[in-house]
Scaffold this motif. Structure first.
Motif, PDB file in Angstrom:
ATOM      1  N   ILE A  93       0.860  -1.166   0.000  1.00 27.46           N
ATOM      2  CA  ILE A  93       0.000   0.000   0.000  1.00 27.46           C
ATOM      3  C   ILE A  93       0.904   1.226   0.000  1.00 27.46           C
ATOM      4  N   LEU A  94       0.606   2.160  -0.838  1.00 30.36           N
ATOM      5  CA  LEU A  94       1.347   3.410  -0.888  1.00 30.36           C
ATOM      6  C   LEU A  94       0.339   4.540  -0.706  1.00 30.36           C
ATOM      7  N   ASN A  95       0.488   5.264   0.380  1.00 32.81           N
ATOM      8  CA  ASN A  95      -0.467   6.321   0.707  1.00 32.81           C
ATOM      9  C   ASN A  95       0.033   7.676   0.249  1.00 32.81           C
ATOM     10  N   ASP A  96      -0.853   8.473  -0.313  1.00 34.50           N
ATOM     11  CA  ASP A  96      -0.577   9.849  -0.700  1.00 34.50           C
ATOM     12  C   ASP A  96       0.753   9.991  -1.421  1.00 34.50           C
ATOM     13  N   ASP A  97       1.692  10.648  -0.788  1.00 38.88           N
ATOM     14  CA  ASP A  97       2.981  10.899  -1.428  1.00 38.88           C
ATOM     15  C   ASP A  97       4.121  10.187  -0.709  1.00 38.88           C
ATOM     16  N   ASP A  98       3.822   9.096  -0.029  1.00 37.56           N
ATOM     17  CA  ASP A  98       4.870   8.313   0.606  1.00 37.56           C
ATOM     18  C   ASP A  98       5.755   7.721  -0.477  1.00 37.56           C
ATOM     19  N   LEU A  99       6.910   7.261  -0.085  1.00 42.29           N
ATOM     20  CA  LEU A  99       7.886   6.770  -1.054  1.00 42.29           C
ATOM     21  C   LEU A  99       8.286   5.335  -0.763  1.00 42.29           C
ATOM     22  N   LEU A 100       8.664   4.633  -1.809  1.00 46.18           N
ATOM     23  CA  LEU A 100       9.217   3.292  -1.677  1.00 46.18           C
ATOM     24  C   LEU A 100      10.649   3.312  -2.189  1.00 46.18           C
ATOM     25  N   HIS A 101      11.477   2.514  -1.578  1.00 51.90           N
ATOM     26  CA  HIS A 101      12.863   2.371  -2.022  1.00 51.90           C
ATOM     27  C   HIS A 101      12.866   1.790  -3.427  1.00 51.90           C
ATOM     28  N   THR A 102      13.871   2.119  -4.208  1.00 44.63           N
ATOM     29  CA  THR A 102      13.923   1.620  -5.594  1.00 44.63           C
ATOM     30  C   THR A 102      13.976   0.095  -5.658  1.00 44.63           C
ATOM     31  N   ASN A 103      14.430  -0.561  -4.604  1.00 46.66           N
ATOM     32  CA  ASN A 103      14.500  -2.035  -4.581  1.00 46.66           C
ATOM     33  C   ASN A 103      13.272  -2.683  -3.951  1.00 46.66           C
ATOM     34  N   PHE A 104      12.251  -1.888  -3.601  1.00 41.61           N
ATOM     35  CA  PHE A 104      11.088  -2.413  -2.902  1.00 41.61           C
ATOM     36  C   PHE A 104      10.473  -3.618  -3.624  1.00 41.61           C
ATOM     37  N   VAL A 105      10.132  -3.458  -4.875  1.00 42.09           N
ATOM     38  CA  VAL A 105       9.449  -4.521  -5.613  1.00 42.09           C
ATOM     39  C   VAL A 105      10.327  -5.769  -5.705  1.00 42.09           C
ATOM     40  N   ASP A 106      11.595  -5.605  -6.080  1.00 39.64           N
ATOM     41  CA  ASP A 106      12.501  -6.756  -6.193  1.00 39.64           C
ATOM     42  C   ASP A 106      12.658  -7.491  -4.867  1.00 39.64           C
ATOM     43  N   GLU A 107      12.884  -6.738  -3.797  1.00 40.38           N
ATOM     44  CA  GLU A 107      13.105  -7.345  -2.474  1.00 40.38           C
ATOM     45  C   GLU A 107      11.858  -8.082  -1.984  1.00 40.38           C
ATOM     46  N   MET A 108      10.709  -7.426  -2.090  1.00 38.93           N
ATOM     47  CA  MET A 108       9.474  -8.014  -1.576  1.00 38.93           C
ATOM     48  C   MET A 108       9.055  -9.238  -2.389  1.00 38.93           C
ATOM     49  N   PHE A 109       9.107  -9.129  -3.714  1.00 42.50           N
ATOM     50  CA  PHE A 109       8.687 -10.264  -4.533  1.00 42.50           C
ATOM     51  C   PHE A 109       9.677 -11.412  -4.479  1.00 42.50           C
ATOM     52  N   SER A 110      10.922 -11.129  -4.194  1.00 40.73           N
ATOM     53  CA  SER A 110      11.905 -12.190  -4.003  1.00 40.73           C
ATOM     54  C   SER A 110      11.488 -13.068  -2.819  1.00 40.73           C
ATOM     55  N   VAL A 111      11.038 -12.437  -1.743  1.00 38.44           N
ATOM     56  CA  VAL A 111      10.569 -13.181  -0.566  1.00 38.44           C
ATOM     57  C   VAL A 111       9.304 -13.961  -0.907  1.00 38.44           C
ATOM     58  N   LEU A 112       8.358 -13.306  -1.574  1.00 42.08           N
ATOM     59  CA  LEU A 112       7.083 -13.951  -1.884  1.00 42.08           C
ATOM     60  C   LEU A 112       7.240 -15.125  -2.854  1.00 42.08           C
ATOM     61  N   GLU A 113       8.219 -15.048  -3.746  1.00 40.73           N
ATOM     62  CA  GLU A 113       8.475 -16.170  -4.652  1.00 40.73           C
ATOM     63  C   GLU A 113       8.994 -17.377  -3.886  1.00 40.73           C
ATOM     64  N   LYS A 114       9.809 -17.134  -2.861  1.00 42.28           N
ATOM     65  CA  LYS A 114      10.369 -18.226  -2.053  1.00 42.28           C
ATOM     66  C   LYS A 114       9.363 -18.766  -1.051  1.00 42.28           C
ATOM     67  N   LYS A 115       8.426 -17.910  -0.615  1.00 43.48           N
ATOM     68  CA  LYS A 115       7.449 -18.294   0.403  1.00 43.48           C
ATOM     69  C   LYS A 115       6.045 -17.863  -0.038  1.00 43.48           C
ATOM     70  N   PRO A 116       5.468 -18.560  -1.013  1.00 44.62           N
ATOM     71  CA  PRO A 116       4.160 -18.153  -1.553  1.00 44.62           C
ATOM     72  C   PRO A 116       3.000 -18.261  -0.553  1.00 44.62           C
ATOM     73  N   ALA A 117       3.202 -18.951   0.554  1.00 44.26           N
ATOM     74  CA  ALA A 117       2.131 -19.072   1.545  1.00 44.26           C
ATOM     75  C   ALA A 117       1.929 -17.780   2.340  1.00 44.26           C
ATOM     76  N   ILE A 118       2.867 -16.854   2.267  1.00 49.37           N
ATOM     77  CA  ILE A 118       2.725 -15.586   2.987  1.00 49.37           C
ATOM     78  C   ILE A 118       1.544 -14.827   2.394  1.00 49.37           C
ATOM     79  N   SER A 119       0.620 -14.455   3.252  1.00 53.16           N
ATOM     80  CA  SER A 119      -0.586 -13.756   2.813  1.00 53.16           C
ATOM     81  C   SER A 119      -0.381 -12.247   2.744  1.00 53.16           C
TER      82      SER A 119
END
Length: 186
Positions: free
Chosen positions: A1-27
């Motif tokens: 979730i990204l609210n208003d004008d908050d920011l995400l690190h440039t590696n956010f998507v890569d880092e988060m999806f790397s975890v989710l690919e290894k552990k797909p049971a995480i909700s």
């Protein structure tokens, strides 16, 4: 979730999806976040080199890289407005999504309701930046609304946390006071 004008690190998507690919049971997966003002400066309390160094040591060497979050964590150390989280859309729809009536804490209420139903995991990396503006987030009426909703939500969580309710209420009040102090620091 990204609210208003908050920011995400440039590696956010890569880092988060790397975890989710290894552990797909995480909700639901979220990361650490840091508060910053509307000019992009980090919160004053994080500017102390010694404090930041100690926090980095704790987060790097003492905390697991990925952890399943217990309900006591949601009660005692709420995530920063649920910023920087990824969740399953179908589960979000099942709990009714965001509740406009929970403003200005809709994101925290959503995170908590989702967590109670499906659980959550946290990646121990700072990948999100929560920006506070004087004209909205730090507005006194918004801050007051946040604190009131926060106290209501913590009260509803008491039944899920294994601790004396009187101690939890004292903690909730202290947390509200620290929140007020944090808002005033911007």
């Amino acid at each position: 979730i990204l609210n208003d004008d908050d920011l995400l690190h440039t590696n956010f998507v890569d880092e988060m999806f790397s975890v989710l690919e290894k552990k797909p049971a995480i909700s639901m997966l979220y990361c650490r976040s840091i508060f910053m003002d509307d000019r992009g400066n980090f919160a004053r309390k994080l500017k102390s080199t010694v404090k930041q160094g100690l926090k980095n040591i704790k987060n790097t060497w003492l905390m697991p890289q990925l952890s399943t979050i217990p309900i006591s964590h949601v009660y005692m150390d709420a995530p920063s407005s649920a910023l920087g989280l990824i969740f399953k859309r179908s589960n979000a729809m099942e709990i009714g999504g965001y509740k406009a009536s929970a403003f200005p804490s809709s994101d925290y209420v959503f995170f908590t309701m989702y967590f109670l139903r499906f659980g959550a995991s946290r990646l121990n990396k700072t990948l999100a930046y929560y920006r506070i503006h004087e004209n909205e987030t730090a507005n006194p009426s918004t801050g007051e609304g946040f604190i009131a909703k926060n106290l209501q939500l913590r009260s509803s969580l008491e039944q899920h946390v294994k601790a004396p309710p009187s101690l939890l209420r004292i903690y909730a009040q202290l947390y509200a006071l620290t929140t007020i102090k944090q808002y005033k620091s911007f």
